[in-house]
Design a protein around this motif. Structure first.
Motif, PDB file in Angstrom:
ATOM      1  N   PRO A   1     -12.792  38.388 -16.718  1.00 56.20           N
ATOM      2  CA  PRO A   1     -12.233  37.510 -15.664  1.00 56.20           C
ATOM      3  C   PRO A   1     -12.978  36.188 -15.550  1.00 56.20           C
ATOM      4  O   PRO A   1     -12.358  35.133 -15.336  1.00 56.20           O
ATOM      5  CB  PRO A   1     -12.382  38.356 -14.396  1.00 56.20           C
ATOM      6  N   LYS A   2     -14.312  36.218 -15.661  1.00 54.65           N
ATOM      7  CA  LYS A   2     -15.085  34.983 -15.601  1.00 54.65           C
ATOM      8  C   LYS A   2     -14.769  34.078 -16.790  1.00 54.65           C
ATOM      9  O   LYS A   2     -14.753  32.845 -16.658  1.00 54.65           O
ATOM     10  CB  LYS A   2     -16.580  35.292 -15.560  1.00 54.65           C
ATOM     11  N   MET A   3     -14.532  34.699 -17.948  1.00 53.47           N
ATOM     12  CA  MET A   3     -14.155  33.915 -19.121  1.00 53.47           C
ATOM     13  C   MET A   3     -12.823  33.192 -18.887  1.00 53.47           C
ATOM     14  O   MET A   3     -12.658  32.024 -19.263  1.00 53.47           O
ATOM     15  CB  MET A   3     -14.039  34.839 -20.342  1.00 53.47           C
ATOM     16  N   GLU A   4     -11.870  33.886 -18.253  1.00 57.51           N
ATOM     17  CA  GLU A   4     -10.577  33.275 -17.969  1.00 57.51           C
ATOM     18  C   GLU A   4     -10.729  32.109 -16.991  1.00 57.51           C
ATOM     19  O   GLU A   4     -10.046  31.092 -17.103  1.00 57.51           O
ATOM     20  CB  GLU A   4      -9.613  34.323 -17.405  1.00 57.51           C
ATOM     21  N   GLU A   5     -11.654  32.267 -16.035  1.00 58.26           N
ATOM     22  CA  GLU A   5     -11.905  31.179 -15.093  1.00 58.26           C
ATOM     23  C   GLU A   5     -12.454  29.951 -15.812  1.00 58.26           C
ATOM     24  O   GLU A   5     -12.082  28.808 -15.505  1.00 58.26           O
ATOM     25  CB  GLU A   5     -12.889  31.641 -14.020  1.00 58.26           C
ATOM     26  N   LEU A   6     -13.375  30.188 -16.761  1.00 60.64           N
ATOM     27  CA  LEU A   6     -13.939  29.073 -17.514  1.00 60.64           C
ATOM     28  C   LEU A   6     -12.867  28.365 -18.340  1.00 60.64           C
ATOM     29  O   LEU A   6     -12.843  27.126 -18.420  1.00 60.64           O
ATOM     30  CB  LEU A   6     -15.063  29.578 -18.440  1.00 60.64           C
ATOM     31  N   LYS A   7     -11.970  29.128 -18.942  1.00 59.95           N
ATOM     32  CA  LYS A   7     -10.900  28.525 -19.731  1.00 59.95           C
ATOM     33  C   LYS A   7      -9.983  27.670 -18.867  1.00 59.95           C
ATOM     34  O   LYS A   7      -9.565  26.576 -19.263  1.00 59.95           O
ATOM     35  CB  LYS A   7     -10.096  29.622 -20.428  1.00 59.95           C
ATOM     36  N   ALA A   8      -9.677  28.195 -17.659  1.00 60.75           N
ATOM     37  CA  ALA A   8      -8.805  27.447 -16.757  1.00 60.75           C
ATOM     38  C   ALA A   8      -9.487  26.184 -16.252  1.00 60.75           C
ATOM     39  O   ALA A   8      -8.858  25.141 -16.062  1.00 60.75           O
ATOM     40  CB  ALA A   8      -8.395  28.336 -15.584  1.00 60.75           C
ATOM     41  N   LYS A   9     -10.788  26.274 -16.051  1.00 54.78           N
ATOM     42  CA  LYS A   9     -11.543  25.151 -15.509  1.00 54.78           C
ATOM     43  C   LYS A   9     -11.778  24.052 -16.548  1.00 54.78           C
ATOM     44  O   LYS A   9     -11.652  22.855 -16.244  1.00 54.78           O
ATOM     45  CB  LYS A   9     -12.882  25.650 -14.965  1.00 54.78           C
TER      46      LYS A   9
ATOM     47  N   ASP B   1     -11.478  21.334 -23.544  1.00 53.46           N
ATOM     48  CA  ASP B   1     -12.809  20.845 -23.928  1.00 53.46           C
ATOM     49  C   ASP B   1     -13.569  21.987 -24.618  1.00 53.46           C
ATOM     50  O   ASP B   1     -14.287  22.758 -23.984  1.00 53.46           O
ATOM     51  CB  ASP B   1     -13.565  20.347 -22.693  1.00 53.46           C
ATOM     52  N   ARG B   2     -13.391  22.101 -25.928  1.00 56.67           N
ATOM     53  CA  ARG B   2     -13.950  23.222 -26.666  1.00 56.67           C
ATOM     54  C   ARG B   2     -15.478  23.267 -26.622  1.00 56.67           C
ATOM     55  O   ARG B   2     -16.078  24.333 -26.490  1.00 56.67           O
ATOM     56  CB  ARG B   2     -13.486  23.168 -28.127  1.00 56.67           C
ATOM     57  N   MET B   3     -16.116  22.096 -26.722  1.00 59.55           N
ATOM     58  CA  MET B   3     -17.569  22.053 -26.715  1.00 59.55           C
ATOM     59  C   MET B   3     -18.121  22.530 -25.373  1.00 59.55           C
ATOM     60  O   MET B   3     -19.042  23.355 -25.320  1.00 59.55           O
ATOM     61  CB  MET B   3     -18.049  20.632 -27.007  1.00 59.55           C
ATOM     62  N   ALA B   4     -17.544  22.043 -24.308  1.00 55.65           N
ATOM     63  CA  ALA B   4     -18.004  22.453 -22.984  1.00 55.65           C
ATOM     64  C   ALA B   4     -17.738  23.940 -22.751  1.00 55.65           C
ATOM     65  O   ALA B   4     -18.573  24.654 -22.156  1.00 55.65           O
ATOM     66  CB  ALA B   4     -17.306  21.616 -21.911  1.00 55.65           C
ATOM     67  N   LEU B   5     -16.581  24.416 -23.224  1.00 60.53           N
ATOM     68  CA  LEU B   5     -16.249  25.832 -23.062  1.00 60.53           C
ATOM     69  C   LEU B   5     -17.236  26.718 -23.825  1.00 60.53           C
ATOM     70  O   LEU B   5     -17.689  27.760 -23.318  1.00 60.53           O
ATOM     71  CB  LEU B   5     -14.822  26.087 -23.558  1.00 60.53           C
ATOM     72  N   GLN B   6     -17.602  26.291 -25.029  1.00 66.70           N
ATOM     73  CA  GLN B   6     -18.545  27.080 -25.818  1.00 66.70           C
ATOM     74  C   GLN B   6     -19.913  27.124 -25.144  1.00 66.70           C
ATOM     75  O   GLN B   6     -20.543  28.181 -25.071  1.00 66.70           O
ATOM     76  CB  GLN B   6     -18.668  26.479 -27.224  1.00 66.70           C
ATOM     77  N   GLN B   7     -20.380  25.963 -24.609  1.00 64.71           N
ATOM     78  CA  GLN B   7     -21.678  25.930 -23.938  1.00 64.71           C
ATOM     79  C   GLN B   7     -21.657  26.788 -22.675  1.00 64.71           C
ATOM     80  O   GLN B   7     -22.606  27.534 -22.395  1.00 64.71           O
ATOM     81  CB  GLN B   7     -22.046  24.486 -23.605  1.00 64.71           C
ATOM     82  N   ALA B   8     -20.561  26.704 -21.921  1.00 65.73           N
ATOM     83  CA  ALA B   8     -20.458  27.503 -20.703  1.00 65.73           C
ATOM     84  C   ALA B   8     -20.395  29.000 -21.025  1.00 65.73           C
ATOM     85  O   ALA B   8     -20.969  29.834 -20.299  1.00 65.73           O
ATOM     86  CB  ALA B   8     -19.222  27.085 -19.918  1.00 65.73           C
ATOM     87  N   THR B   9     -19.712  29.334 -22.107  1.00 64.38           N
ATOM     88  CA  THR B   9     -19.612  30.744 -22.511  1.00 64.38           C
ATOM     89  C   THR B   9     -20.980  31.284 -22.896  1.00 64.38           C
ATOM     90  O   THR B   9     -21.361  32.395 -22.493  1.00 64.38           O
ATOM     91  CB  THR B   9     -18.633  30.885 -23.693  1.00 64.38           C
ATOM     92  N   MET B  10     -21.743  30.514 -23.665  1.00 65.19           N
ATOM     93  CA  MET B  10     -23.081  30.961 -24.057  1.00 65.19           C
ATOM     94  C   MET B  10     -23.997  31.098 -22.845  1.00 65.19           C
ATOM     95  O   MET B  10     -24.822  32.015 -22.785  1.00 65.19           O
ATOM     96  CB  MET B  10     -23.684  29.986 -25.081  1.00 65.19           C
ATOM     97  N   GLN B  11     -23.848  30.221 -21.879  1.00 59.73           N
ATOM     98  CA  GLN B  11     -24.641  30.325 -20.660  1.00 59.73           C
ATOM     99  C   GLN B  11     -24.266  31.595 -19.889  1.00 59.73           C
ATOM    100  O   GLN B  11     -25.133  32.280 -19.331  1.00 59.73           O
ATOM    101  CB  GLN B  11     -24.413  29.087 -19.789  1.00 59.73           C
ATOM    102  N   LEU B  12     -22.968  31.894 -19.861  1.00 64.12           N
ATOM    103  CA  LEU B  12     -22.511  33.113 -19.190  1.00 64.12           C
ATOM    104  C   LEU B  12     -23.097  34.344 -19.880  1.00 64.12           C
ATOM    105  O   LEU B  12     -23.561  35.285 -19.205  1.00 64.12           O
ATOM    106  CB  LEU B  12     -20.989  33.161 -19.201  1.00 64.12           C
TER     107      LEU B  12
END
Length: 595
Positions: free
Chosen positions: A407-415, A419-430
Motif C-alpha cells: 500500500p505504501k508503494m502505491e501511495e508513492l507511485k500516486a504521489k 518521476d522514475r528517479m524520485a520514485l526509485q529513491q523513495a522506494t529505496m528509502q522505504l
C-alpha cells in the motif's frame, strides 16, 4: 514483489533456453546415437574392415608395416587366428592375445547393452582385425644391440592351460636372439585393473638399452560425437595437468604435452574407459594422435626414457592398465590404492565438480541404505531442501514484507507519478526504513540452479544410474520416461513421435509446477501473467525428453516447495493464494458493461 517476479522470470527464461538446447539440439543427437548403435550392432555379424599391422620406430608404430585391405574375418575367426590365454573373472571375460601380449578381447559381465538382462554383455576391447578394433598394448623399443624386443608382432609363450583370474596371475615369456629374456606377469583384481610386471634379464655379453611404451588404440570413434554435457575421447593426467581432447580436435592436430613424470592416459567413453598408468617415477613423453596410414586409428601412447640392463643383471618395470566400467567407488579406490594422480577425473564431473561429486556421494549413501536410486533421488531432494530451508524462510519473509508495504508503494507511485528517479529513491528509502532487502528472495532460486545442473550431470554421466530402475514402468533412470499420452501410455499399438513424446512423470512434474506457480498472487502485468500461465506447460514438454530421474527430482522438489512455502507463509501470516487462484481459473468473468 515486482523485483522478485522479474527475477523469477529471468531465471525461468534462462532455464528455458537451456531446456530448448536440450530439446532441439542434444536430444536429436542422442536419438541419432541410439539409432547408430542399433545399426552398428546389426552389422557386427557382417563386419568389414581393413586388417591393421602397425609399423614404424616409435611407440605408435613399432615393428610392423602399414595395414592393407583384406577380407574381414568374423569375430570368432579373428580370435582363432592367434594363440590366446583366457580371462575369466567376476567382472571380465575375454582373452589375452599372445601375439603382442595385447589386451584385445574384453567383455564386461556386469553390464548389458539394454535393460533386458538377456541382451548381450558390453564388449569393450576387440581384435584389430575387426571393424571396431580396440586394444591396449605394452612393449619396448630397442636398437641393434638389444636385438628384437617385444612389440605388436612378438609371439609370447604361456604355460599350458593358463587362465587369468583374480587368484591366478599368468606369466608370459619371450627370449630374443641377444640372450635377453622378458618375463611378463599379468594379474587382475576383482574389478578392472590389470597389473603388468616385466622382469628383463640380460644373459647376453653386452648392455641392453631399451625404452618401454604403452598405447591404447581404437580404430573407430563412436558413431555420434559426444554432447556438450559430457567429454568422450582422449583423456589423461600428464604430470599434474588434466588434458582432455575430442576426437575431432586430434584429427586436426596431435596433442603432444611436454615430458612429464607421473600420471596416466587413455580413451574414455560415457560409461567405459581404457587407460594406461606408466611407472610413476620415470619421465615419459605422451601423445594423443590420429593416424591415417592404412586404416585410420586413434591412439593415446607414451614412451619412457631408455633404461639400461647390464650383462648378467635384471630390471623390473610395472605398468597398470585400467579397462572397464567407470564405477565411482572403484575409480576412487584405485586413485587411493595406487596413488594415481587425479584418477577420479576419469569421470567427467564437470565445472561444478565441488557440487556434483558430493551430490553423487549423498545419493549413493541413500542407495546403499534403500537399494533404489529413485528413492535415493527423493531423499537427496529432501536433504537439499532442508539445507536451503533457512534461505527459503528468508525468501518468503522478504516476500511477506514486500506485500505488507505494497500500500505504501502505491501511495508513492500516486504521489511521484512518472518521476522514475524520485520514485526509485523513495522506494529505496522505504526499504531502508522497513528493513527490507529486495533481493533476499532471489538467492534461494539462484543457488538452486547449480544444484539442478549438478544433479542433471550425476544422472547423465554416472554408470550407477545406467539401467537403474525406480518403480513401475521406470526401468532406467538415465533414460526418458518411456510412456506417452499420444498412444494412451501404451494402450494403443504405435509409438509416439519423438517431439510429442510426453510421459506420466513429465505430466506429474507439470502439475506440481503449476500448483507451485499458483501459490503466489497472479501478476498484475498481463505479459507476466501469461508467462506464468504457460511456463508449466512449456516445461512439461521440454522435460519430457530429459532423464526420468531428473524429472522425478523436479516433480518431488516442486511438491516439497509447495509444502514448504505453505508452512513458511502461514508462519509469517501471509495468505496462501493457491486455492483462490485455482477457483479463479473456473470462475466466470463478468461481461464488460456498455457505456
Amino acid at each position: 514483489m515486482q523485483n522478485n517476479r522479474n527475477y523469477f522470470i529471468a531465471i525461468a527464461l534462462s532455464v528455458l533456453i537451456v531446456l530448448g538446447w536440450q530439446f532441439l539440439y542434444m536430444n536429436p543427437r542422442i536419438e541419432a546415437q541410439r539409432k547408430a548403435e542399433l545399426a552398428q550392432k546389426a552389422q557386427q555379424k557382417t563386419e568389414q574392415m581393413q586388417t591393421p599391422a602397425v609399423g614404424g620406430a616409435n611407440p605408435a608404430q613399432p615393428n610392423g608395416t602399414a595395414p592393407t585391405a583384406t577380407t574381414p574375418p568374423s569375430l570368432i575367426d579373428a580370435l582363432a587366428k592367434s594363440p590366446r590365454v583366457t580371462i575369466d573373472t567376476a567382472a571380465l571375460a575375454g582373452s589375452i592375445n599372445l601375439v603382442g601380449a595385447r589386451l584385445d578381447d574384453l567383455k564386461l559381465k556386469g553390464y548389458h547393452e539394454t535393460v533386458d538382462d538377456s541382451s548381450p554383455i558390453i564388449t569393450l576391447f576387440s581384435p584389430s582385425e575387426t571393424k571396431d578394433g580396440y586394444f591396449a598394448e605394452l612393449g619396448y623399443i630397442g636398437d641393434a644391440a638389444t636385438g628384437a624386443v617385444p612389440g605388436p608382432s612378438t609371439v609370447w609363450t604361456a604355460p599350458e592351460g593358463a587362465k587369468l583370474t583374480e587368484k591366478t596371475p599368468v606369466t608370459l615369456t619371450y627370449t630374443n636372439d641377444k640372450g635377453i629374456t622378458f618375463a611378463r606377469t599379468i594379474s587382475v583384481d576383482e574389478h578392472y585393473m590389470f597389473t603388468v610386471t616385466d622382469k628383463i634379464t640380460n644373459a647376453g655379453p653386452a648392455a641392453a638399452a631399451l625404452s618401454s611404451y604403452g598405447r591404447v588404440t581404437r580404430y573407430n570413434k563412436p558413431a555420434v560425437a559426444s554432447t556438450y554435457v559430457l567429454h568422450e575421447g582422449f583423456i589423461g593426467v600428464i604430470g599434474d595437468s588434466l588434458i582432455e581432447s575430442k576426437y575431432a580436435a586430434v584429427e586436426k592436430e596431435a596433442v603432444t604435452p611436454a615430458t612429464a613424470t607421473g600420471g596416466w592416459l587413455g580413451i574414455t567413453d560415457k560409461y567405459w574407459a581404457a587407460t594406461i598408468i606408466p611407472p610413476q617415477q620415470t619421465p615419459y613423453d605422451a601423445r594423443f594422435t590420429h593416424f591415417t596410414d592404412g586404416q585410420p586409428r586413434f591412439q593415446a601412447d607414451y614412451k619412457q626414457n631408455a633404461v639400461t640392463v647390464a650383462p648378467g643383471q635384471s630390471l623390473e618395470l610395472k605398468n597398470l592398465v585400467f579397462a572397464g566400467a567407470k564405477e565411482v567407488p572403484v575409480i576412487d579406490g584405485y586413485e587411493k590404492t595406487y596413488s594415481i594422480p587425479k584418477f577420479d577425473r576419469l569421470i567427467d564431473w564437470g565445472w561444478f565438480y565441488f557440487l556434483t561429486k558430493p551430490m553423487f556421494r549423498l545419493m549413493d549413501f541413500f542407495f546403499r541404505y534403500f537399494g533404489n536410486f529413485g528413492v535415493a533421488i527423493l531423499m537427496t531432494t529432501i536433504v537439499v531442501k532442508a539445507l536451503f530451508f533457512p534461505l527459503a524462510s528468508k525468501q518468503y519473509a522478504s516476500m511477506a514484507n514486500m506485500k505488507r508495504v505494497q500500500p505504501k508503494m502505491e501511495e508513492l507511485k500516486a504521489k511521484l507519478g512518472d518521476d522514475r528517479m524520485a520514485l526509485q529513491q523513495a522506494t529505496m528509502q522505504l526499504y531502508k526504513e522497513e528493513k527490507i532487502n529486495p533481493i533476499a528472495g532471489c538467492w534461494p532460486i539462484a543457488l538452486q540452479i547449480p544444484i539442478f545442473f549438478s544433479l542433471y550431470k550425476v544422472i547423465y554421466i554416472t554408470i550407477e544410474m545406467r539401467h537403474a530402475p525406480f518403480f513401475g514402468w521406470i526401468q532406467d533412470l538415465s533414460a526418458p520416461d518411456p510412456t506417452s499420452f499420444i498412444n494412451l501410455f501404451g494402450l494403443l499399438p504405435f509409438a509416439a513421435p519423438t517431439f510429442l513424446h510426453l510421459g506420466v512423470w513429465p505430466l506429474i512434474m507439470g502439475v506440481t509446477m503449476f500448483l507451485q506457480m499458483r501459490m503466489n498472487p497472479t501478476p498484475p502485468d498481463p505479459t507476466q501473467a501469461m508467462i506464468f500461465n504457460w511456463m508449466p506447460l512449456v516445461f512439461t514438454f521440454m522435460l519430457a525428453s530429459f532423464p526420468a530421474g531428473l524429472v522425478i527430482y523436479w516433480a518431488w522438489n516442486n511438491t516439497l516447495s509447495v509444502i514448504q512455502q505453505s508452512v513458511i507463509m502461514r508462519r509469517h501470516g501471509v495468505k496462501i493464494e493457491l486455492f483462490s487462484n485455482l477457483k479463479g481459473l473456473f470462475k466466470r468473468k463478468p461481461a464488460p458493461t456498455e457505456k
